[in-house]
Write a protein that holds these residues in place. Structure first.
Motif, short mmCIF file in Angstrom:
data_model
loop_
_atom_site.label_atom_id
_atom_site.label_comp_id
_atom_site.label_asym_id
_atom_site.label_seq_id
_atom_site.Cartn_x
_atom_site.Cartn_y
_atom_site.Cartn_z
N ARG A 43 31.52 35.90 35.55
CA ARG A 43 30.59 36.44 36.58
C ARG A 43 29.97 35.33 37.17
N ASP A 44 29.83 35.34 38.52
CA ASP A 44 29.00 34.45 39.20
C ASP A 44 27.71 35.06 39.25
N LEU A 45 26.75 34.71 38.68
CA LEU A 45 25.26 35.26 38.80
C LEU A 45 24.36 34.48 39.78
N SER A 46 24.94 33.29 40.28
CA SER A 46 24.06 32.24 40.74
C SER A 46 24.32 32.27 42.35
N GLY A 79 46.61 35.80 39.77
CA GLY A 79 47.46 35.88 40.92
C GLY A 79 46.83 36.35 42.08
N ARG A 80 45.17 36.62 41.80
CA ARG A 80 44.27 36.93 42.85
C ARG A 80 43.23 36.20 42.90
N ARG A 81 42.55 36.09 44.16
CA ARG A 81 41.41 35.21 44.17
C ARG A 81 40.12 36.03 43.41
N ALA A 82 39.51 35.18 42.85
CA ALA A 82 38.13 35.51 41.82
C ALA A 82 36.96 34.68 42.14
N ARG A 83 35.84 34.99 41.70
CA ARG A 83 34.75 34.11 41.89
C ARG A 83 34.18 34.13 40.43
N VAL A 84 33.87 32.75 39.77
CA VAL A 84 33.39 32.65 38.45
C VAL A 84 32.05 31.71 38.85
N ALA A 85 31.65 31.28 37.58
CA ALA A 85 30.42 30.68 37.77
C ALA A 85 30.93 29.28 37.24
N ALA A 86 30.18 28.21 38.04
CA ALA A 86 30.68 26.77 38.16
C ALA A 86 30.05 26.21 37.01
N GLN A 123 32.31 45.06 36.45
CA GLN A 123 31.79 44.69 37.70
C GLN A 123 32.79 44.03 38.46
N LYS A 124 32.19 43.74 39.65
CA LYS A 124 33.08 43.05 40.76
C LYS A 124 33.41 41.52 40.45
N VAL A 125 34.56 41.14 40.39
CA VAL A 125 34.79 39.60 40.09
C VAL A 125 35.82 39.10 41.24
N PHE A 126 36.55 40.09 41.63
CA PHE A 126 37.99 39.82 42.56
C PHE A 126 37.31 39.78 44.01
N ILE A 127 37.65 38.94 44.60
CA ILE A 127 37.28 38.52 45.99
C ILE A 127 37.34 39.83 46.95
N GLU A 128 38.30 40.35 46.88
CA GLU A 128 38.85 41.83 47.46
C GLU A 128 37.84 42.75 47.40
N ASP A 129 37.27 42.68 46.24
CA ASP A 129 36.26 43.81 46.16
C ASP A 129 35.12 43.66 46.68
N LEU A 130 34.46 42.55 47.21
CA LEU A 130 33.34 42.03 47.42
C LEU A 130 33.15 42.53 49.00
N ASP A 131 31.74 42.66 49.16
CA ASP A 131 31.50 42.89 50.74
C ASP A 131 31.96 41.80 51.58
N PRO A 132 32.83 42.05 52.38
CA PRO A 132 33.25 40.97 53.11
C PRO A 132 32.13 40.10 54.01
N GLU A 133 31.21 40.94 54.51
CA GLU A 133 30.18 40.39 55.46
C GLU A 133 29.27 39.57 54.59
N ARG A 134 28.94 40.16 53.60
CA ARG A 134 27.94 39.57 52.40
C ARG A 134 28.63 38.13 51.93
N TYR A 135 29.92 38.50 51.71
CA TYR A 135 30.63 37.10 50.95
C TYR A 135 30.63 36.17 51.98
N ALA A 136 30.91 36.47 53.28
CA ALA A 136 30.96 35.46 54.49
C ALA A 136 29.77 34.95 54.73
N ARG A 137 28.46 35.29 54.55
CA ARG A 137 27.10 34.77 54.69
C ARG A 137 27.00 33.92 53.20
N THR A 138 27.28 34.26 52.15
CA THR A 138 27.28 33.58 51.14
C THR A 138 28.17 32.09 51.30
N LEU A 139 29.18 32.18 51.75
CA LEU A 139 30.25 30.85 51.95
C LEU A 139 29.37 30.15 53.01
#
Length: 315
Positions: free
Chosen positions: A190-193, A203-210, A293-309
């Protein structure tokens, strides 16, 4: 309410006979499963990605033992400070620990990348006693009293705990990784940072800690994925363990890092490397992946994730 429940459990759960405690937690898990709240619903979405071969009905059935596994972890944690060295030793079975033992013998402090599988606290107690004292980072829970309870609990088990988000955490980890005498264990699925890395997961995009990869690349320390799952134990081992459940810690081969690449690419490649290794065990033992919890990109809020990127690209 949460603080009182956790505090009460840590103070009194060990007084309850093991079979009764396990039975109570199974009932609590089943009730939660039947209520099918947000956490259970998200767990099932994650399990469907892990096992796309299963029908929705089969995923729903799988989430029941998954919830029992999740509550089993808490039940074991509440009484772990009262477990003897012999009980800990018989509850843990290590597989392929050669690479981590060799790294420690060479005077290094390996970085272990872990996910929320099985009982990672039991694994930390065992590792501190049989490998090297564990240094790890914990999520800063709210309220603060709950977080302090977790820190006190884990430090009583022989681990050193840093708080995620505190200033200087990475520098302290880097300092430890550059010297001997530690085992740096980082739960990273899980990406907490809000500065994680996108990877391919089932086979799906997910976000993990660096963190694990960044630390290993920065310190040139071995990066070793370690997965954990539960197993039933019987006979003499069960008698010595004082429990019908044990864990298997599988140490996967060290993640190879191409040092000729730019550091950002090294970190990205190494992250995908440990994710691929742990995905094998998650697929084999999906009920022990405690991911509500949500780890796969498709489950994240698109607008919030866009702001994060966007923030990262300008950072």
């Amino acid at each position: 309410m949460a603080f009182n429940a956790f505090g009460f459990a840590w103070k009194h759960a060990y007084k309850i006979p093991g079979p009764i405690l396990r039975g109570l937690l199974n009932v609590a898990a089943d009730v939660t499963w039947l209520l099918h709240n947000g956490g259970v619903h998200q767990l099932e979405k994650n399990l469907q990605r892990v096992r796309p071969d299963l029908t929705p009905k089969q995923v729903r059935a799988l989430s029941r033992p998954a919830m029992r596994s999740y509550l089993r972890y808490f039940g074991e944690a509440f009484v772990l400070t009262h477990a003897s060295e012999e009980q800990v030793r018989h509850r843990v079975r290590a597989v392929n620990d050669g690479p981590v033992v060799a790294a420690i013998a060479a005077g290094k402090s390996p970085v272990l990348a872990l996910s929320h599988q099985g009982n990672w606290d039991l694994a930390g107690v065992w590792a501190s006693a049989h490998l090297n004292p564990v240094l790890t980072v914990a999520e800063r829970l709210k309220p603060e009293e709950v977080f302090q309870d977790f820190v006190t609990f884990r430090e009583a088990l022989g681990m050193t705990i840093l708080a995620a988000g505190d200033s200087g955490v990475f520098r302290e980890l880097l300092r430890a990784a550059n010297g001997p005498g530690r085992l740096i264990c980082l739960l990273a699925d899980r990406d907490l940072s809000a500065s994680g890395i996108e990877v391919d997961l089932f086979g799906r995009r997910a976000r993990v800690a660096a963190g694990p990869a960044a630390l290993a690349v920065g310190s040139k320390t071995p990066l070793i994925p370690a997965s954990i799952h539960y197993e039933r134990i019987t006979g003499e081992r069960r008698r010595h363990a004082g429990s019908p459940w044990g864990i298997v810690i599988t140490f996967h081969p060290e993640v190879e890092v191409d040092r000729t690449l730019p550091k950002t690419e090294q970190v990205a490649a190494a992250t995908q490397g440990w994710v691929d290794a742990l995905a094998q065990t998650i697929h084999a033992h999906p009920q022990d992946w405690h991911m509500l919890q949500k780890v796969f990109i498709e489950d994240l809020d698109p607008e919030r994730y866009a702001r994060t990127l966007a923030k990262e690209s300008h950072g």
